[in-house]
Design an enzyme around this catalytic site. Sequence first.
Site, PDB file in Angstrom:
ATOM      1  NE  ARG A 174      -5.787  -7.252  -5.619  1.00 24.53           N
ATOM      2  CZ  ARG A 174      -6.743  -6.401  -5.371  1.00 24.53           C
ATOM      3  NH1 ARG A 174      -7.971  -6.836  -5.186  1.00 24.53           N
ATOM      4  NH2 ARG A 174      -6.520  -5.109  -5.309  1.00 24.53           N
TER       5      ARG A 174
ATOM      6  CG  ASN B  21      -2.059  -1.069   0.925  1.00 26.06           C
ATOM      7  OD1 ASN B  21      -2.209  -1.560  -0.198  1.00 26.06           O
ATOM      8  ND2 ASN B  21      -2.794  -1.439   1.973  1.00 26.06           N
TER       9      ASN B  21
ATOM     10  NE  ARG C   9     -12.059  -0.274  -0.841  1.00 26.63           N
ATOM     11  CZ  ARG C   9     -10.873  -0.849  -1.014  1.00 26.63           C
ATOM     12  NH1 ARG C   9     -10.791  -2.088  -1.415  1.00 26.63           N
ATOM     13  NH2 ARG C   9      -9.774  -0.176  -0.782  1.00 26.63           N
TER      14      ARG C   9
ATOM     15  CG  ASP D 202      -5.481  -3.910   5.266  1.00 24.92           C
ATOM     16  OD1 ASP D 202      -6.667  -4.011   4.923  1.00 24.92           O
ATOM     17  OD2 ASP D 202      -4.705  -3.073   4.762  1.00 24.92           O
TER      18      ASP D 202
ATOM     19  CB  CYS E 236     -13.986  -4.016  -4.546  1.00 26.82           C
ATOM     20  SG  CYS E 236     -13.639  -3.607  -2.844  1.00 26.82           S
TER      21      CYS E 236
HETATM   22  N1  EPU Z   1     -14.587   5.877   1.999  1.00 26.04           N
HETATM   23  C1  EPU Z   1     -15.677   6.619   1.586  1.00 26.04           C
HETATM   24  N2  EPU Z   1     -15.455   7.646   0.714  1.00 26.04           N
HETATM   25  C2  EPU Z   1     -14.212   7.957   0.245  1.00 26.04           C
HETATM   26  C3  EPU Z   1     -13.114   7.189   0.672  1.00 26.04           C
HETATM   27  C4  EPU Z   1     -13.320   6.148   1.559  1.00 26.04           C
HETATM   28  O1  EPU Z   1     -16.797   6.383   1.995  1.00 26.04           O
HETATM   29  O2  EPU Z   1     -14.086   8.904  -0.543  1.00 26.04           O
HETATM   30  C5  EPU Z   1     -14.804   4.760   2.934  1.00 26.04           C
HETATM   31  C6  EPU Z   1     -14.483   3.423   2.284  1.00 26.04           C
HETATM   32  O3  EPU Z   1     -15.595   2.920   1.575  1.00 26.04           O
HETATM   33  C7  EPU Z   1     -14.119   2.578   3.481  1.00 26.04           C
HETATM   34  C8  EPU Z   1     -13.456   3.568   4.430  1.00 26.04           C
HETATM   35  O4  EPU Z   1     -13.885   4.869   4.000  1.00 26.04           O
HETATM   36  O5  EPU Z   1     -15.274   2.084   4.073  1.00 26.04           O
HETATM   37  C9  EPU Z   1     -11.945   3.512   4.470  1.00 26.04           C
HETATM   38  O6  EPU Z   1     -11.425   3.733   3.194  1.00 26.04           O
HETATM   39  P1  EPU Z   1      -9.949   4.293   2.937  1.00 26.04           P
HETATM   40  O7  EPU Z   1     -10.055   5.350   1.897  1.00 26.04           O
HETATM   41  O8  EPU Z   1      -9.287   4.630   4.211  1.00 26.04           O
HETATM   42  O9  EPU Z   1      -9.236   3.009   2.324  1.00 26.04           O
HETATM   43  P2  EPU Z   1      -8.570   2.829   0.922  1.00 26.04           P
HETATM   44  O10 EPU Z   1      -7.639   3.961   0.652  1.00 26.04           O
HETATM   45  O11 EPU Z   1      -9.601   2.514  -0.101  1.00 26.04           O
HETATM   46  C10 EPU Z   1      -6.486   1.582   1.892  1.00 26.04           C
HETATM   47  C11 EPU Z   1      -5.795   0.283   1.631  1.00 26.04           C
HETATM   48  C12 EPU Z   1      -6.623  -0.869   2.164  1.00 26.04           C
HETATM   49  C13 EPU Z   1      -6.828  -0.662   3.650  1.00 26.04           C
HETATM   50  C14 EPU Z   1      -7.490   0.699   3.894  1.00 26.04           C
HETATM   51  C15 EPU Z   1      -7.681   1.034   5.355  1.00 26.04           C
HETATM   52  C16 EPU Z   1      -4.561   0.694  -0.389  1.00 26.04           C
HETATM   53  C17 EPU Z   1      -4.361   0.382  -1.812  1.00 26.04           C
HETATM   54  N3  EPU Z   1      -5.585   0.107   0.213  1.00 26.04           N
HETATM   55  O12 EPU Z   1      -7.724   1.518   1.173  1.00 26.04           O
HETATM   56  O13 EPU Z   1      -5.868  -2.056   1.958  1.00 26.04           O
HETATM   57  O14 EPU Z   1      -7.637  -1.685   4.162  1.00 26.04           O
HETATM   58  O15 EPU Z   1      -6.692   1.736   3.286  1.00 26.04           O
HETATM   59  O16 EPU Z   1      -6.466   1.000   6.008  1.00 26.04           O
HETATM   60  O17 EPU Z   1      -3.797   1.431   0.213  1.00 26.04           O
HETATM   61  C18 EPU Z   1      -5.520  -4.347   1.584  1.00 26.04           C
HETATM   62  O18 EPU Z   1      -4.299  -4.094   1.473  1.00 26.04           O
HETATM   63  O19 EPU Z   1      -5.959  -5.534   1.665  1.00 26.04           O
HETATM   64  C19 EPU Z   1      -6.466  -3.247   1.610  1.00 26.04           C
HETATM   65  C20 EPU Z   1      -7.760  -3.414   1.377  1.00 26.04           C
END
Ligand code: EPU
Length: 427
Positions: free
Chosen positions: A400, A23, A122, A308, A117
């Site tokens: 992945r 990440n 998300r 995670d 997803c």
């Molecule tokens: N959310 C919203 N609106 C937004 C953005 C997020 O409602 O505009 C919600 C999401 O739907 C979710 C929550 O806020 O319910 C948290 O989302 P966040 O944006 O923090 O997560 P992300 O950036 O989509 C990253 C990691 C995830 C990890 C999360 C939380 C990456 C590529 N992915 O996702 O990693 O679980 O932060 O720490 O950085 C994994 O590696 O298996 C994985 C899913």
Amino acid sequence: MEIIRVEGGHAIGGTVHVSGAKNSALKLMAATILAPGKTTLQNVPNISDVHVMGKVLKGIGATIEVVDEHTLDIDTTNVDSWEAPYELVAKMRASTAVMGPLLGRFGRAKIAMPGGCNLGARKIDMHILGLEALGVEFDTAHGYINAQAPNGLTGTTVTLEFASVGATENLIMAAVRATGTTIIDNAAREPEIVDLANMLNEMGAKIVGAGTPVVQIEGVEELHPVTHRVIGDRIEAGTFIVAGALMGNEDGVTVTGFSPIHLGMVLKKLELMGIECERVEDGVRVHRAERIKPVDIQTLPFPGFPTDMQAQVMVLSALADGSSVITENIFENRFMFASELVRMGADIRIESHHAMIHGVDGFSGAQVTSPDLRGGAALVVAGLVADAVTEVSAIHHIKRGYERFVEKLQGLGAHVEHATVPDPVED
Ligand code: EPU
């Protein structure tokens, strides 16, 4: 059909070195767009998500040279397109991380709408609201988001409704090239965000406060390419630590290549479960727990307990001496793994975003399916302690984010292998 086959009941031991953080690497790759020229990234994990991000960058005109398995030279001099296409965004939502850097460098981006997803809906509404505040205009058509900043980007204060990792990163990557100062209030504090800010600062950005809830970014005229080393993967580390807690031999399992401070809340909860986690240089040595104590956990943004690690720790709770409650606050759909663990004999009841787990004496090996990346890895770990053989399918999820997962477990002495079996749904 490729599966992972695990013969349970064999102790593991020795040292395993984790790869660079998925990440972090994905966002650092996207950030190279901001610095025309050749950026070298070291300690990049060789996993399929990184390959997808490579395709996104090549698709917009970057060139990527694989210097060695974990070192990429990414040259973004000739980027001449602003589009992240549906084929790639549908494969990996993190492709949307190119939106901030494309806006920062070119004032425009065209990104396929990510959709849902297997972790739930998300949304990316917070990314959009924040970028709008910086002067970006959005319209959506034919499944794409068109983003343009006709008057450039202008710094402002953005208060995030929730400390979203992706929104914080996209905003930082756009704001580094805005005119004036941007303040992100209620920013996410994950170590991967600090890694991103560190690299951007090495490139000439002026970011202070990354890793705290208030990040301040003073826009600059240009960024220059650098050489940067990706931090170690705290979640891969946590996964091996759980494996060691279940099946480690008397010398324990040593997990290196990451900073234990990035896993603070996980180590605290494991210690409350009676698992000894000794800090060593560059990692942690874990000893098998004689008896696992139940403990309640809720997932929260960093420094809270990471979503995670929820599935992996549920494997431990399912064998604890008593009952635990795990509450998932980040993703709506992250308990699918629990139903697979129930097929292995676990006693878990899900109610909304709570899992009620009653410890059982052991798991029985079964055929199970990876529901997602972390759930898949957790099922393999559960197989290590199960009686007989566990066969985990849909392992593309695991690939992945875990580099050579099977081989690393074999290095610890686990009886685990890749196998090919006929696909039951094909004639
Ligand atoms: N959310 C919203 N609106 C937004 C953005 C997020 O409602 O505009 C919600 C999401 O739907 C979710 C929550 O806020 O319910 C948290 O989302 P966040 O944006 O923090 O997560 P992300 O950036 O989509 C990253 C990691 C995830 C990890 C999360 C939380 C990456 C590529 N992915 O996702 O990693 O679980 O932060 O720490 O950085 C994994 O590696 O298996 C994985 C899913």
